[in-house]
Scaffold this motif. Structure first.
Motif, PDB file in Angstrom:
ATOM      1  N   HIS A 105       0.806  -1.217   0.000  1.00 37.05           N
ATOM      2  CA  HIS A 105       0.000   0.000   0.000  1.00 37.05           C
ATOM      3  C   HIS A 105       0.841   1.269   0.000  1.00 37.05           C
ATOM      4  O   HIS A 105       0.515   2.242  -0.694  1.00 37.05           O
ATOM      5  N   ASP A 106       1.926   1.295   0.760  1.00 30.51           N
ATOM      6  CA  ASP A 106       2.788   2.478   0.749  1.00 30.51           C
ATOM      7  C   ASP A 106       3.368   2.713  -0.641  1.00 30.51           C
ATOM      8  O   ASP A 106       3.474   3.857  -1.105  1.00 30.51           O
ATOM      9  N   TYR A 107       3.769   1.634  -1.299  1.00 31.86           N
ATOM     10  CA  TYR A 107       4.297   1.741  -2.665  1.00 31.86           C
ATOM     11  C   TYR A 107       3.251   2.337  -3.597  1.00 31.86           C
ATOM     12  O   TYR A 107       3.554   3.255  -4.387  1.00 31.86           O
ATOM     13  N   LEU A 108       2.010   1.872  -3.521  1.00 32.43           N
ATOM     14  CA  LEU A 108       0.960   2.382  -4.394  1.00 32.43           C
ATOM     15  C   LEU A 108       0.607   3.821  -4.060  1.00 32.43           C
ATOM     16  O   LEU A 108       0.300   4.620  -4.951  1.00 32.43           O
ATOM     17  N   HIS A 109       0.666   4.171  -2.776  1.00 29.01           N
ATOM     18  CA  HIS A 109       0.499   5.572  -2.385  1.00 29.01           C
ATOM     19  C   HIS A 109       1.532   6.440  -3.088  1.00 29.01           C
ATOM     20  O   HIS A 109       1.226   7.540  -3.567  1.00 29.01           O
ATOM     21  N   SER A 110       2.771   5.944  -3.157  1.00 29.18           N
ATOM     22  CA  SER A 110       3.848   6.728  -3.777  1.00 29.18           C
ATOM     23  C   SER A 110       3.615   6.937  -5.267  1.00 29.18           C
ATOM     24  O   SER A 110       4.157   7.877  -5.859  1.00 29.18           O
ATOM     25  N   LEU A 111       2.797   6.068  -5.883  1.00 26.74           N
ATOM     26  CA  LEU A 111       2.464   6.205  -7.304  1.00 26.74           C
ATOM     27  C   LEU A 111       1.238   7.089  -7.511  1.00 26.74           C
ATOM     28  O   LEU A 111       0.826   7.318  -8.659  1.00 26.74           O
ATOM     29  N   GLY A 112       0.643   7.550  -6.410  1.00 18.81           N
ATOM     30  CA  GLY A 112      -0.513   8.439  -6.522  1.00 18.81           C
ATOM     31  C   GLY A 112      -1.855   7.751  -6.499  1.00 18.81           C
ATOM     32  O   GLY A 112      -2.882   8.371  -6.813  1.00 18.81           O
ATOM     33  N   ALA A 113      -1.878   6.472  -6.111  1.00 21.23           N
ATOM     34  CA  ALA A 113      -3.131   5.714  -6.080  1.00 21.23           C
ATOM     35  C   ALA A 113      -3.741   5.708  -4.686  1.00 21.23           C
ATOM     36  O   ALA A 113      -3.084   6.054  -3.695  1.00 21.23           O
ATOM     37  N   HIS A 114      -5.007   5.280  -4.604  1.00 19.09           N
ATOM     38  CA  HIS A 114      -5.696   5.046  -3.336  1.00 19.09           C
ATOM     39  C   HIS A 114      -5.737   3.526  -3.134  1.00 19.09           C
ATOM     40  O   HIS A 114      -6.570   2.838  -3.730  1.00 19.09           O
ATOM     41  N   PRO A 115      -4.849   2.964  -2.322  1.00 17.17           N
ATOM     42  CA  PRO A 115      -4.800   1.507  -2.185  1.00 17.17           C
ATOM     43  C   PRO A 115      -5.918   0.963  -1.307  1.00 17.17           C
ATOM     44  O   PRO A 115      -6.352   1.607  -0.341  1.00 17.17           O
ATOM     45  N   VAL A 116      -6.392  -0.234  -1.678  1.00 19.34           N
ATOM     46  CA  VAL A 116      -7.353  -0.984  -0.872  1.00 19.34           C
ATOM     47  C   VAL A 116      -6.870  -2.422  -0.809  1.00 19.34           C
ATOM     48  O   VAL A 116      -5.999  -2.842  -1.574  1.00 19.34           O
ATOM     49  N   GLY A 117      -7.432  -3.196   0.095  1.00 24.22           N
ATOM     50  CA  GLY A 117      -7.048  -4.597   0.214  1.00 24.22           C
ATOM     51  C   GLY A 117      -7.421  -5.395  -1.019  1.00 24.22           C
ATOM     52  O   GLY A 117      -8.202  -4.947  -1.867  1.00 24.22           O
ATOM     53  N   ASP A 118      -6.855  -6.606  -1.106  1.00 24.69           N
ATOM     54  CA  ASP A 118      -7.115  -7.427  -2.285  1.00 24.69           C
ATOM     55  C   ASP A 118      -8.133  -8.540  -2.020  1.00 24.69           C
ATOM     56  O   ASP A 118      -8.322  -9.420  -2.863  1.00 24.69           O
ATOM     57  N   GLY A 119      -8.820  -8.484  -0.863  1.00 24.37           N
ATOM     58  CA  GLY A 119      -9.849  -9.466  -0.547  1.00 24.37           C
ATOM     59  C   GLY A 119     -11.209  -8.802  -0.381  1.00 24.37           C
ATOM     60  O   GLY A 119     -11.455  -7.711  -0.899  1.00 24.37           O
ATOM     61  N   GLU A 120     -12.105  -9.478   0.349  1.00 27.78           N
ATOM     62  CA  GLU A 120     -13.458  -8.954   0.524  1.00 27.78           C
ATOM     63  C   GLU A 120     -13.442  -7.587   1.191  1.00 27.78           C
ATOM     64  O   GLU A 120     -14.240  -6.707   0.852  1.00 27.78           O
ATOM     65  N   ALA A 121     -12.546  -7.380   2.164  1.00 22.49           N
ATOM     66  CA  ALA A 121     -12.462  -6.071   2.818  1.00 22.49           C
ATOM     67  C   ALA A 121     -12.100  -4.991   1.810  1.00 22.49           C
ATOM     68  O   ALA A 121     -12.583  -3.855   1.899  1.00 22.49           O
ATOM     69  N   GLY A 122     -11.267  -5.334   0.846  1.00 25.63           N
ATOM     70  CA  GLY A 122     -10.881  -4.373  -0.178  1.00 25.63           C
ATOM     71  C   GLY A 122     -12.054  -3.964  -1.049  1.00 25.63           C
ATOM     72  O   GLY A 122     -12.138  -2.807  -1.474  1.00 25.63           O
ATOM     73  N   ILE A 123     -12.945  -4.902  -1.328  1.00 18.68           N
ATOM     74  CA  ILE A 123     -14.136  -4.573  -2.118  1.00 18.68           C
ATOM     75  C   ILE A 123     -14.966  -3.521  -1.388  1.00 18.68           C
ATOM     76  O   ILE A 123     -15.425  -2.533  -1.983  1.00 18.68           O
ATOM     77  N   ALA A 124     -15.144  -3.707  -0.083  1.00 21.13           N
ATOM     78  CA  ALA A 124     -15.891  -2.737   0.718  1.00 21.13           C
ATOM     79  C   ALA A 124     -15.175  -1.390   0.746  1.00 21.13           C
ATOM     80  O   ALA A 124     -15.804  -0.330   0.648  1.00 21.13           O
ATOM     81  N   GLN A 125     -13.856  -1.413   0.866  1.00 22.21           N
ATOM     82  CA  GLN A 125     -13.083  -0.169   0.881  1.00 22.21           C
ATOM     83  C   GLN A 125     -13.216   0.566  -0.454  1.00 22.21           C
ATOM     84  O   GLN A 125     -13.349   1.794  -0.493  1.00 22.21           O
ATOM     85  N   ALA A 126     -13.187  -0.189  -1.547  1.00 27.21           N
ATOM     86  CA  ALA A 126     -13.309   0.425  -2.870  1.00 27.21           C
ATOM     87  C   ALA A 126     -14.679   1.064  -3.050  1.00 27.21           C
ATOM     88  O   ALA A 126     -14.800   2.170  -3.605  1.00 27.21           O
ATOM     89  N   ARG A 127     -15.720   0.389  -2.566  1.00 28.84           N
ATOM     90  CA  ARG A 127     -17.069   0.956  -2.669  1.00 28.84           C
ATOM     91  C   ARG A 127     -17.188   2.240  -1.857  1.00 28.84           C
ATOM     92  O   ARG A 127     -17.860   3.189  -2.265  1.00 28.84           O
TER      93      ARG A 127
END
Length: 339
Positions: free
Chosen positions: A201-223
């Motif tokens: 997630h820190d790496y993706l933050h450095s690229l300017g993205a909003h990181p979320v998890g890659d499982g079910e929790a990530g789906i909720a975070q993305a929504r």
């Protein structure tokens, strides 16, 4: 006056060995089937250049090719396949021979490009239409890992018609293809929601993205981050679990996946197909020079340790790319001085 066919122009600055090493496999199977053998030094034909390879990216597609057809098709696949087979689709290196008619390159030029199942080798020949000059600010490892990976990410986002102001979900965003897709979407002005393991997630933050998890929790975070849904979705993982992410609101026409499997076909999703071109690769090189576009290299292995490189990829999804390196020999006088 008689016309004579021009001989390939070879480098006179370094000795050209009669044989070079290349990685091959004689049967489908685990990484241990890979071995390095000596092959005759290839000669550039008309419209081709010979490249002394310095780096070659290792792609999931290389692993799939080495493993071979599925169990039900194994016998048919072996019957139709000539062994030994070679691997590697992306490379970077130095031009050391010009075929007849080549005017775009000179001996000693640093280049990067793609060549189907050829790049795990100390030298290869390739049509000039598949090569561009390597930016001076790009390392050999990055240049060897970018040509196929970068073009896949570029083609996916172009197919999705990603534009400024849109919200894009990139699943598997820390992978080689995924991380390039994140950078391209951000360069083009899109907001990126990036699914990946927490360690990335820190790496993706450095690229300017909003990181979320890659499982079910990530789906909720993305929504939660995009309650109105996504404008476009790109699956850079190529795994069947991607189907769980489909309800993110994007129109089916703006969902692209690397997974060519029964489940995604049943859902009517488009699988990304190869769309490589010299113009596309040149644009990626230009984006590196203007915006710092890179592919993260997580591990490098000598060419002769290709089996270890494959095992590193097979350990599962991880940040960036694995690269095979062809290291230049140290001149004998320098070895004596360092002794």
């Amino acid at each position: 006056m008689a016309l004579h066919h021009a001989e390939p122009r070879a480098s006179h600055t370094a000795p050209v060995p009669p044989r070079v090493k290349a990685v091959v496999f004689d049967r489908y199977g685990p990484a241990d089937v890979l071995r390095a053998i000596d092959l005759p030094m290839p000669q550039a034909g008309p419209g081709e250049i010979r490249v002394r390879v310095r780096a070659a990216g290792v792609r999931p597609g290389d692993i799939a090719l080495r493993r071979g057809p599925g169990a039900n098709d194994a016998a048919r696949g072996d019957a139709l396949t000539a062994f030994p087979r070679r691997l590697g689709n992306e490379f970077a290196g130095v031009v050391d021979q010009l075929g007849d008619g080549v005017r775009d390159f000179a001996l000693g030029d640093e280049v990067m490009g793609w060549a189907a199942a050829m790049s795990y080798a100390e030298a290869l020949t390739v049509p000039v239409a598949q090569v561009v000059r390597k930016p001076l600010t790009m390392s050999w490892a990055v240049a060897g890992a970018l040509p196929s990976t970068g073009q896949s990410a570029h083609a996916a986002l172009r197919e999705l018609r990603v534009s400024a102001g849109e919200t894009v979900l990139i699943h598997g965003a820390a992978s080689g293809i995924g991380s390039v897709a994140v950078q391209l979407a951000r360069i083009w002005g899109a907001r990126v929601i990036a699914s990946a393991a927490a360690a990335d997630h820190d790496y993706l933050h450095s690229l300017g993205a909003h990181p979320v998890g890659d499982g079910e929790a990530g789906i909720a975070q993305a929504r939660a981050l995009a309650p109105r849904g996504m404008d476009a979705v790109f699956d850079a993982c190529g795994e069947e679990t991607f189907a769980d992410w489909i309800g993110m609101g994007a129109d089916a026409a703006r969902i692209v996946t690397l997974c060519d499997c029964e489940r995604t076909r049943r859902l009517g999703l488009r699988t990304l197909r190869s769309q490589r071109s010299r113009e596309r690769l040149a644009e990626l090189a230009s984006l590196h020079e203007r915006h710092g576009l890179l592919v993260h290299v997580r591990e490098m292995f000598p060419l002769t340790r290709a089996a270890e490189a494959h095992r590193a990829v097979e350990r599962g999804p991880a940040r960036g790319k694995v690269v095979l390196m062809v290291y230049e020999a140290i001149p004998l006088p320098l070895l004596r001085l360092s002794a």
